[in-house]
Design a protein around this motif. Structure first.
Motif, PDB file in Angstrom:
ATOM      1  N   SER A 229       0.488  -6.007   2.515  1.00  0.00           N
ATOM      2  CA  SER A 229      -0.523  -5.052   2.038  1.00  0.00           C
ATOM      3  C   SER A 229      -0.322  -3.674   2.659  1.00  0.00           C
ATOM      4  CB  SER A 229      -1.928  -5.573   2.350  1.00  0.00           C
ATOM      5  OG  SER A 229      -2.059  -5.774   3.739  1.00  0.00           O
ATOM      6  N   SER A 230       0.466  -3.617   3.734  1.00  0.00           N
ATOM      7  CA  SER A 230       0.777  -2.345   4.371  1.00  0.00           C
ATOM      8  C   SER A 230       2.184  -2.437   4.955  1.00  0.00           C
ATOM      9  CB  SER A 230      -0.241  -2.025   5.471  1.00  0.00           C
ATOM     10  OG  SER A 230      -0.203  -3.027   6.468  1.00  0.00           O
ATOM     11  N   THR A 231       2.715  -1.326   5.398  1.00  0.00           N
ATOM     12  CA  THR A 231       4.062  -1.307   5.976  1.00  0.00           C
ATOM     13  C   THR A 231       4.109  -2.275   7.160  1.00  0.00           C
ATOM     14  OG1 THR A 231       4.444   0.953   5.246  1.00  0.00           O
ATOM     15  CG2 THR A 231       5.789   0.160   7.087  1.00  0.00           C
ATOM     16  N   THR A 232       5.087  -3.182   7.110  1.00  0.00           N
ATOM     17  CA  THR A 232       5.163  -4.256   8.109  1.00  0.00           C
ATOM     18  C   THR A 232       6.620  -4.511   8.489  1.00  0.00           C
ATOM     19  OG1 THR A 232       3.230  -5.293   7.083  1.00  0.00           O
ATOM     20  CG2 THR A 232       4.513  -6.657   8.595  1.00  0.00           C
TER      21      THR A 232
ATOM     22  N   ILE B 122       8.599  -0.946  -1.152  1.00  0.00           N
ATOM     23  CA  ILE B 122       8.055  -1.611  -2.331  1.00  0.00           C
ATOM     24  C   ILE B 122       6.704  -0.991  -2.652  1.00  0.00           C
ATOM     25  CG2 ILE B 122       9.251  -3.793  -1.888  1.00  0.00           C
ATOM     26  CD1 ILE B 122       6.565  -4.943  -0.900  1.00  0.00           C
ATOM     27  N   CYS B 123       6.301  -1.170  -3.878  1.00  0.00           N
ATOM     28  CA  CYS B 123       4.987  -0.660  -4.273  1.00  0.00           C
ATOM     29  C   CYS B 123       3.916  -1.641  -3.828  1.00  0.00           C
ATOM     30  CB  CYS B 123       4.928  -0.470  -5.791  1.00  0.00           C
ATOM     31  SG  CYS B 123       6.033   0.842  -6.349  1.00  0.00           S
TER      32      CYS B 123
ATOM     33  N   VAL C  65       4.475   1.351  -0.332  1.00  0.00           N
ATOM     34  CA  VAL C  65       4.097   2.645  -0.913  1.00  0.00           C
ATOM     35  C   VAL C  65       2.862   2.430  -1.761  1.00  0.00           C
ATOM     36  CG1 VAL C  65       4.866   4.542  -2.391  1.00  0.00           C
ATOM     37  CG2 VAL C  65       6.527   3.341  -0.919  1.00  0.00           C
ATOM     38  N   ALA C  66       1.865   3.274  -1.529  1.00  0.00           N
ATOM     39  CA  ALA C  66       0.615   3.148  -2.270  1.00  0.00           C
ATOM     40  C   ALA C  66       0.860   3.397  -3.760  1.00  0.00           C
ATOM     41  CB  ALA C  66      -0.420   4.129  -1.732  1.00  0.00           C
ATOM     42  N   THR C  67       0.194   2.608  -4.579  1.00  0.00           N
ATOM     43  CA  THR C  67       0.281   2.775  -6.020  1.00  0.00           C
ATOM     44  C   THR C  67      -0.421   4.082  -6.384  1.00  0.00           C
ATOM     45  OG1 THR C  67       0.242   0.397  -6.271  1.00  0.00           O
ATOM     46  CG2 THR C  67      -0.243   1.700  -8.244  1.00  0.00           C
TER      47      THR C  67
END
Length: 184
Positions: A149-152, A117-118, A176-178
């Protein structure tokens, strides 16, 4: 004999006779029980069975020769354990215990096994395969909406209320970072 009995024989030879007797003691068979008296376990769990104390020797259907045994059944279904207790008189008694080994639920998470996800977006995770759900987020709701907020990685413990058995499923949510946009 069904109980302790004395047997007599009379031997005679002409005018002489003699009586002889013997008493046969009949010892009762020992009463044997297995505890817990009835049990159901979940696949993968071990169980401990205890035979009545007071035996000189024990022989379980698993070939164990101790008063107590532990076993971890390898498959779900009905199982039967038995023990033969021998007491100090050489008399034996047998007890049988039926055990139900319940299958584990088959937990699922949708979408699975991983998704991207973004950053800043939310995703709905839905668990299945049971009746009660406990997420690694501490939520017991189903489904849950998350905004990482980060890969979890997320895990859900799925329990079947009928048997009390549970198992887990996991999903990795890749954030995924915007992209940074500049206009010139």
């Amino acid at each position: 004999p069904t109980g302790t009995t004395t047997y007599t024989v009379n031997v005679s030879n002409g005018s002489c006779s003699v009586d002889s007797f013997i008493t046969i003691n009949v010892n009762p068979s020992p009463t044997v029980a297995i505890t817990p008296s009835s049990t159901a376990i979940c696949l993968g769990n071990s169980l401990t069975l205890n035979a009545t104390a007071g035996g000189v020797s024990y022989l379980w259907s698993t070939n164990a020769t101790t008063q107590n045994i532990s076993d971890t059944p390898a498959s779900a279904g009905a199982m039967t354990y038995s023990v033969v207790l021998t007491d100090a008189n050489g008399c034996t008694g047998t007890a049988i215990q039926n055990i139900v080994v319940n299958a584990l639920p088959t937990p699922t998470i949708t979408p699975i096994p991983s998704l991207s996800i973004c950053s800043g977006n939310s995703v709905t995770l839905t668990a299945g395969g049971g009746t009660n759900y406990s997420w690694s987020t501490t939520s017991t709701l189903n489904p849950i909406v998350i905004t990482p907020s980060s890969t979890t990685g997320y895990t859900v413990n799925v329990t079947d209320a009928a048997t009390g058995c549970s198992d887990t499923a996991s999903v990795l949510v890749n954030v995924v970072a915007t992209p940074t946009v500049s206009v010139s």
